[in-house]
Motif scaffolding. Sequence first.
Motif, short mmCIF file in Angstrom:
data_model
loop_
_atom_site.label_atom_id
_atom_site.label_comp_id
_atom_site.label_asym_id
_atom_site.label_seq_id
_atom_site.Cartn_x
_atom_site.Cartn_y
_atom_site.Cartn_z
N VAL A 276 0.83 -1.20 0.00
CA VAL A 276 0.00 0.00 0.00
C VAL A 276 0.87 1.25 0.00
O VAL A 276 0.43 2.32 -0.40
N TYR A 277 2.13 1.12 0.43
CA TYR A 277 3.03 2.25 0.47
C TYR A 277 4.24 2.12 -0.46
O TYR A 277 4.74 3.13 -0.94
N PHE A 278 4.72 0.93 -0.71
CA PHE A 278 5.99 0.79 -1.39
C PHE A 278 6.13 -0.59 -2.02
O PHE A 278 5.66 -1.56 -1.45
N PRO A 279 6.74 -0.68 -3.20
CA PRO A 279 6.97 -2.00 -3.83
C PRO A 279 8.05 -2.76 -3.09
O PRO A 279 9.24 -2.53 -3.30
N PHE A 280 7.66 -3.66 -2.23
CA PHE A 280 8.61 -4.37 -1.38
C PHE A 280 9.21 -5.55 -2.15
O PHE A 280 8.93 -6.70 -1.90
N GLU A 281 10.06 -5.22 -3.13
CA GLU A 281 10.64 -6.23 -4.00
C GLU A 281 12.10 -5.89 -4.28
O GLU A 281 12.42 -4.76 -4.64
N GLU A 282 12.96 -6.87 -4.11
CA GLU A 282 14.37 -6.67 -4.43
C GLU A 282 14.51 -6.34 -5.91
O GLU A 282 13.86 -6.92 -6.76
N GLY A 283 15.38 -5.38 -6.21
CA GLY A 283 15.64 -5.01 -7.60
C GLY A 283 14.83 -3.85 -8.11
O GLY A 283 15.14 -3.29 -9.17
N VAL A 284 13.78 -3.45 -7.39
CA VAL A 284 12.99 -2.29 -7.81
C VAL A 284 13.84 -1.02 -7.65
O VAL A 284 14.54 -0.83 -6.65
N SER A 285 13.79 -0.15 -8.65
CA SER A 285 14.52 1.13 -8.58
C SER A 285 13.62 2.25 -9.08
O SER A 285 12.73 2.02 -9.91
N LEU B 232 7.63 11.60 -8.74
CA LEU B 232 8.23 10.37 -9.21
C LEU B 232 8.46 10.49 -10.71
O LEU B 232 7.52 10.65 -11.48
N THR B 233 9.72 10.44 -11.12
CA THR B 233 10.05 10.65 -12.54
C THR B 233 10.48 9.38 -13.26
O THR B 233 10.40 9.31 -14.50
N GLU B 234 10.92 8.38 -12.52
CA GLU B 234 11.31 7.10 -13.13
C GLU B 234 10.95 5.96 -12.19
O GLU B 234 11.01 6.12 -10.97
N PHE B 235 10.57 4.82 -12.77
CA PHE B 235 10.23 3.65 -11.96
C PHE B 235 10.50 2.40 -12.78
O PHE B 235 10.11 2.30 -13.93
N SER B 236 11.20 1.43 -12.16
CA SER B 236 11.56 0.22 -12.90
C SER B 236 11.53 -1.00 -11.98
O SER B 236 12.04 -0.95 -10.86
N ARG B 237 10.93 -2.11 -12.47
CA ARG B 237 10.95 -3.38 -11.75
C ARG B 237 11.92 -4.34 -12.43
O ARG B 237 12.00 -4.35 -13.62
N ALA C 1 13.48 -4.19 4.79
CA ALA C 1 14.06 -3.88 3.49
C ALA C 1 15.25 -2.95 3.68
O ALA C 1 15.19 -2.00 4.47
N ILE C 2 16.33 -3.24 2.96
CA ILE C 2 17.48 -2.34 2.92
C ILE C 2 17.39 -1.59 1.59
O ILE C 2 17.39 -2.18 0.52
N VAL C 3 17.28 -0.27 1.67
CA VAL C 3 17.10 0.57 0.50
C VAL C 3 18.30 1.49 0.34
O VAL C 3 18.72 2.15 1.29
N VAL D 108 16.80 12.28 -6.25
CA VAL D 108 17.21 11.21 -5.35
C VAL D 108 16.83 9.89 -6.01
O VAL D 108 15.68 9.69 -6.41
N SER D 109 17.81 9.02 -6.18
CA SER D 109 17.59 7.71 -6.80
C SER D 109 17.58 6.63 -5.71
O SER D 109 18.39 6.66 -4.79
N TYR D 110 16.67 5.66 -5.84
CA TYR D 110 16.51 4.61 -4.85
C TYR D 110 16.55 3.24 -5.49
O TYR D 110 16.19 3.08 -6.65
N ALA D 111 16.96 2.25 -4.70
CA ALA D 111 16.93 0.85 -5.15
C ALA D 111 16.74 -0.04 -3.94
O ALA D 111 17.37 0.16 -2.90
N VAL D 112 15.85 -1.02 -4.06
CA VAL D 112 15.65 -1.99 -2.98
C VAL D 112 16.72 -3.06 -3.12
O VAL D 112 16.71 -3.85 -4.06
#
Length: 238
Positions: A25-34, A233-238, A66-68, A50-54
Motif C-alpha cells: 500500500v506504500y511501497f513496492p517491497f521487491e528486491e531489484g525495484v529502482s 516520481l520521474t522514473e520507476f523500474s521493476r 528492506a534495505i534501500v 534522489v535515486s533509490y533501489a531496494v
Amino acid sequence: MKHLIKILLLLGVFCSGSIAQDCNVYFPFEEGVSFEVTNYNARGKKQGTVSYAVKEVSTVDGKQQAIVSSQYADKKGNEQNDADFKMICGDDKVSLDLTSILFTAGVSQATEGMEISADGDLLDFPLNPQEGQSLPDSKMDIKFSGEGGGSDIANVVVNVTNRKIEGKEEVECPAGKFEAWKISYDVQVETEVMGIKVPGAKTQSIDFIAPGHGNVRNEVYNKNGKLQSYSELTEFSR
C-alpha cells in the motif's frame, strides 16, 4: 538544512511487511525495484534528484525488513552522497527511522569538519489506511558538534504534527497516472546555533502515496498556503 528536511520527509513512505501485499500500500517491497524522485522549486525548476533501489528483503524478529539504497544528485546531476537505510513492517504498521537517512540529502558536504548525531521517533504508517484517520506525530533531534566531539555548534529539532489521511486522489506525474492516498502534515523546525535560538519556519506538506509505487508527489506550502516546492516520481523500474 531546508533541503535536508524536505528529503527526510519525502522518504517517510518506504516500508516492508510481514505480508508483502499489505505493505505494498506504500511501497513496492521487491528486491531489484529502482526509481527516481525529482525535486523542483515553486516555479518548476529542477533542484535535484534522489535515486533509490531496494537492495535486500529479509525477515528479522518476525518482521519484514528492506534495505534501500539512496543517492542524491544536485540540479546539475553531480552526485553528492549515497546512503543505505532500513524499513521495517509489522504490528499492523510500517515504520521509518528518519535518522537513518540523515546523509541522503548531501548534508555531509555542507557540514564538513563537524560531527552529527541524531535521535528521534519512528515515522509510522498504518497498513490499513482509512480516510480521515489521524496518524502519530514524530520528532527528530539533530546535533551538530565540533570535530572530535567538541562543543555543540547547533541543535535542530524537527516536529512533524497534525498528520492525517485526507482520502484518495488521482495524481499524474512523469512516471504515470496513479490513484494515491493523500496525507497532510505540518513541519516545525526549531534551531539553536551557539546557544542562540533562531526562529523556525512552519510549513505544511502533502504526500500522495500510490500502492506499489510509494510517494509519487510531495507538495510543500508556507504558513500562508503558498506553494514553496514539490517533488515527483520521474522514473520507476521493476
